[in-house]
Design a protein around this motif. Structure first.
Motif, PDB file in Angstrom:
ATOM      1  N   ILE A 179      -5.283  -0.984   9.704  1.00  0.00           N
ATOM      2  CA  ILE A 179      -6.058  -0.533   8.541  1.00  0.00           C
ATOM      3  C   ILE A 179      -7.524  -0.644   8.914  1.00  0.00           C
ATOM      4  O   ILE A 179      -8.041  -1.740   9.145  1.00  0.00           O
ATOM      5  CB  ILE A 179      -5.752  -1.391   7.296  1.00  0.00           C
TER       6      ILE A 179
ATOM      7  N   ARG B  79      -9.297   4.894  -1.646  1.00  0.00           N
ATOM      8  CA  ARG B  79     -10.100   3.851  -2.275  1.00  0.00           C
ATOM      9  C   ARG B  79     -11.411   3.761  -1.514  1.00  0.00           C
ATOM     10  O   ARG B  79     -11.448   4.030  -0.316  1.00  0.00           O
ATOM     11  CB  ARG B  79      -9.465   2.460  -2.226  1.00  0.00           C
TER      12      ARG B  79
ATOM     13  N   SER C  26     -10.760  -1.016   1.061  1.00  0.00           N
ATOM     14  CA  SER C  26      -9.396  -1.530   1.125  1.00  0.00           C
ATOM     15  C   SER C  26      -9.381  -3.053   1.018  1.00  0.00           C
ATOM     16  O   SER C  26     -10.267  -3.723   1.562  1.00  0.00           O
ATOM     17  CB  SER C  26      -8.742  -1.111   2.444  1.00  0.00           C
TER      18      SER C  26
ATOM     19  N   LEU D   4       0.861  -1.174   0.000  1.00  0.00           N
ATOM     20  CA  LEU D   4       0.000   0.000   0.000  1.00  0.00           C
ATOM     21  C   LEU D   4       0.899   1.225   0.000  1.00  0.00           C
ATOM     22  O   LEU D   4       1.792   1.338   0.850  1.00  0.00           O
ATOM     23  CB  LEU D   4      -0.909  -0.001   1.235  1.00  0.00           C
TER      24      LEU D   4
ATOM     25  N   LEU E 210      -6.003   6.024   2.245  1.00  0.00           N
ATOM     26  CA  LEU E 210      -6.079   4.860   1.359  1.00  0.00           C
ATOM     27  C   LEU E 210      -6.527   5.230  -0.046  1.00  0.00           C
ATOM     28  O   LEU E 210      -6.189   4.559  -1.015  1.00  0.00           O
ATOM     29  CB  LEU E 210      -7.042   3.824   1.959  1.00  0.00           C
TER      30      LEU E 210
END
Length: 329
Positions: A258, A231, A234, A206, A229
């Motif tokens: 995360i 996105r 994840s 990542l 992130l």
């Protein structure tokens, strides 16, 4: 139309990024091009094989190679809650394609007007009018256009060459398996990071820029590097032992969370990394975080004190995992 709205133009190495048809004038490819269309999430070995065929054919014809992408992914537009997790955010994908020698990436914004464009109009406007496609590589199961009515057979009816992309397999646990982005997501979900790396052609990481967070980690004695992130979803969630790259030549070790930090009532999903034996100022630095092993799922604790105790246990567990991994390798 949305697909010809003005976007930024960028250059990554020798590759040019064309964001929208507005930045893809009809005269740019008057001699033609060799193109492919797809999501290319993860740019795994299967994708790399496609790009190798693309760039090789482009060199044979002395034409530029073009990869056509959509942002967001169609599934994120139509069914955002059911859309699969992204392996790569857009910038990761574009960087990987540049490293593979692609000349141009045309990124089309996937919105209502593009979704409603018929398959014939897509071919006419994008592939013929703007790209002047000479040779097109496409999956034989590829569907496009309004209600997904466009397919491989329709493309074969036009006056450019259409060639099917071949499936690529990899040996995993003694079996030959077809490579796909879905397969990589499944391997990551199962914490099979070595196998995922084999399918990707390199270890999964990542990537992102370290940004200022809410300083909650520092307040509880565990400072963290915060990375957005970027996105919708994840591919990883939970607490992991990780290796971190990008801060000098030395590989750093750490533990990463995360998720949304439910105990501290954080609503945004993010990546936070606590680096072992490191006390530098890294705000603004771009780092790569490689998961080595999952320690546990994220959970809500009854108090911050219980959370702190658990974090200390996570740190000890991560150090044991990483020291063992270094010793065995």
């Amino acid at each position: 139309m949305a697909i010809i709205a003005r976007f930024d133009l960028a250059k990554i190495g020798s590759m040019r990024l064309l964001r929208g048809l507005y930045n893809c004038p009809e005269q740019l490819f008057t001699e033609g091009c060799v193109a492919t269309i797809g999501n290319f999430d993860g740019v795994h070995l299967g994708h790399q094989a496609i790009i190798k065929r693309l760039t090789s054919r482009a060199k044979e014809l002395t034409l530029p190679s073009v990869v056509v992408l959509f942002e967001p992914h169609a599934q994120e537009f139509f069914r955002p809650e059911q859309a699969p997790a992204r392996l790569f955010k857009l910038t990761d994908k574009i960087q990987a394609l540049a490293e593979l020698g692609v000349d141009y990436v045309l990124c089309l914004r996937f919105a209502k007007e593009l979704a409603n464009l018929s398959a014939q109009d897509f071919v006419g406007r994008v592939l013929n009018q703007h790209l002047h496609v000479h040779h097109l590589f496409i999956g034989d199961d590829f569907r496009f256009g309004h209600q997904r009515k466009g397919d491989f057979e329709l493309l074969k009816s036009y006056d450019f060459v259409v060639e099917a992309n071949h499936s690529v397999t990899a040996e995993l646990e003694g079996e030959e398996t077809r490579i796909s982005s879905s397969q990589v997501r499944a391997l990551l979900e199962q914490n099979q990071f070595v196998s995922a790396g084999k399918v990707l052609g390199k270890s999964f990481r990542l990537n992102g820029k370290v940004a200022h967070g809410d300083k909650q980690g520092r307040l509880i004695g565990v400072p963290t590097a915060n990375i957005a992130l970027k996105r919708r979803k994840s591919p990883l969630k939970g607490v992991y032992a990780v290796k971190v790259y990008g801060l000098g030549t030395k590989t750093l070790l750490g533990v990463a969370n995360i998720g949304r930090k439910p105990t501290l009532k954080d609503s945004s999903e993010r990546l936070e990394v606590h680096l072992f034996d490191f006390d530098g100022d890294i705000y603004g630095h771009r780092i790569q975080v490689e998961p080595i092993a999952k320690i546990r799922d994220e959970k809500k604790f009854e108090s911050v004190d219980i959370l702190i105790t658990q974090i200390q246990q996570d740190i000890a567990t991560a150090k044991t995992i990483l020291n063992t991994e270094i010793t065995t390798n």
